[in-house]
Scaffold this motif. Structure first.
Motif, mmCIF file in Angstrom:
data_model
loop_
_atom_site.group_PDB
_atom_site.id
_atom_site.type_symbol
_atom_site.label_atom_id
_atom_site.label_comp_id
_atom_site.label_asym_id
_atom_site.label_seq_id
_atom_site.Cartn_x
_atom_site.Cartn_y
_atom_site.Cartn_z
ATOM 1 N N SER A 38 0.761 -1.208 0.026
ATOM 2 C CA SER A 38 0.036 0.168 -0.087
ATOM 3 C C SER A 38 0.824 1.253 -0.014
ATOM 4 C CB SER A 38 -0.990 -0.190 1.292
ATOM 5 O OG SER A 38 -0.233 0.029 2.293
ATOM 6 N N ASP A 41 0.783 3.770 -2.948
ATOM 7 C CA ASP A 41 -0.473 4.424 -3.290
ATOM 8 C C ASP A 41 -0.740 5.751 -2.784
ATOM 9 O OD1 ASP A 41 -3.289 4.901 -3.486
ATOM 10 O OD2 ASP A 41 -3.924 2.903 -3.040
ATOM 11 N N VAL A 44 -3.745 6.444 -0.229
ATOM 12 C CA VAL A 44 -3.289 5.868 1.179
ATOM 13 C C VAL A 44 -2.349 6.808 1.934
ATOM 14 C CG1 VAL A 44 -2.195 3.847 2.536
ATOM 15 C CG2 VAL A 44 -3.607 3.557 0.673
ATOM 16 N N THR A 47 -3.952 9.926 2.887
ATOM 17 C CA THR A 47 -4.973 9.994 4.081
ATOM 18 C C THR A 47 -4.399 9.614 5.415
ATOM 19 O OG1 THR A 47 -6.869 8.972 2.416
ATOM 20 C CG2 THR A 47 -7.102 8.439 4.727
ATOM 21 N N THR A 48 -3.473 8.706 5.472
ATOM 22 C CA THR A 48 -2.831 8.048 6.763
ATOM 23 C C THR A 48 -1.922 9.050 7.240
ATOM 24 O OG1 THR A 48 -1.164 6.916 5.491
ATOM 25 C CG2 THR A 48 -3.153 5.745 6.354
ATOM 26 N N TYR A 81 -8.377 -3.816 -3.808
ATOM 27 C CA TYR A 81 -9.362 -2.765 -4.342
ATOM 28 C C TYR A 81 -10.429 -3.529 -5.235
ATOM 29 C CZ TYR A 81 -6.122 0.691 -2.564
ATOM 30 O OH TYR A 81 -5.085 1.161 -1.577
ATOM 31 N N CYS A 107 -9.191 6.447 9.737
ATOM 32 C CA CYS A 107 -9.337 6.454 8.145
ATOM 33 C C CYS A 107 -10.547 6.019 7.634
ATOM 34 C CB CYS A 107 -8.077 6.062 7.542
ATOM 35 S SG CYS A 107 -6.417 6.697 8.301
#
Length: 211
Positions: A38, A41, A44, A47-48, A81, A107
């Motif tokens: 991940s 990406d 990701v 977001t994280t 996904y 998240c």
């Protein structure tokens, strides 16, 4: 906000597995794959970690970061996904109180499969997500346990001995302080541990030591 599935992951996560709606969408193999592949990406990452121009966890569309072809070429697409039915994604993160004194974030990814002519998320979905993120963050901060106050070194020393079964007199002798001072340290520690007495304090202190 219409979607076909939702993935909800708290950090830190005491369970170690994200929640999905519908439940059980991601098996152990898919989660292991995701953990390994991940990092490249961009959705990701944003977001994280909150890196980039999106701000800290602000709602973001996958299509704003990669073309459809680039998305399908990601290592996580085939095993993760596609399993989720996540042809289109909107992801965000928000604060969710504290766990063991450490800040927790959640998240959240909302997925659309593209089946039945389902389209990508639009500008009005992003606007809705901004409002939703603020409300979720506020609610989870309000519902989460309050952040514990820090116990001082001397209070910790007193609690260590009390948890081992020593009386106030014995604690005072060990630490070369008066029994009245021991009482004061315990009084302050009770408030910080949110307990009402000696036995509760000893149990809470032992539980915290185990954690």
């Amino acid at each position: 906000m219409p979607g076909d599935s939702v993935v909800w992951t708290p950090h830190p996560d005491p369970v170690g597995r994200p929640l999905t709606l519908p439940a059980g969408l991601l098996g152990r193999d898919a989660l292991k794959t995701f953990a390994c592949v991940s990092s490249p990406d961009p959705l990701v990452t944003r977001t994280t970690s909150g890196s980039g121009t999106s701000g800290s966890g602000a709602p973001m569309l996958r299509s704003a970061l990669r073309t459809h072809g680039q998305y399908h070429a990601l290592a996580a697409y085939a095993d993760v996904y596609r399993v989720l039915g996540a042809e289109h994604q909107l992801a965000m993160a928000f604060p969710a109180g504290y766990v063991g004194g450490a800040p927790r974030r959640v998240c959240l990814a909302i997925n659309r499969s593209g089946r039945g002519g389902a389209r990508d998320f639009a500008d009005h979905d992003l606007a809705t997500a901004v409002l939703l993120r603020a409300r979720l963050g506020h609610a989870l901060n309000r519902l989460a346990p309050p952040t514990p106050e820090l116990v001082t070194d001397r209070e910790a020393a007193v609690l260590d001995l009390v948890a081992r079964g020593l009386t106030n007199q014995q604690v005072a002798h060990r630490l070369a302080i008066s029994p009245r001072t021991v009482d004061k340290h315990l009084e302050h520690a009770y408030a910080k541990l949110r307990v009402g007495g000696r036995v509760e304090a000893a149990n809470a202190w032992q539980a915290r030591a185990l954690l």
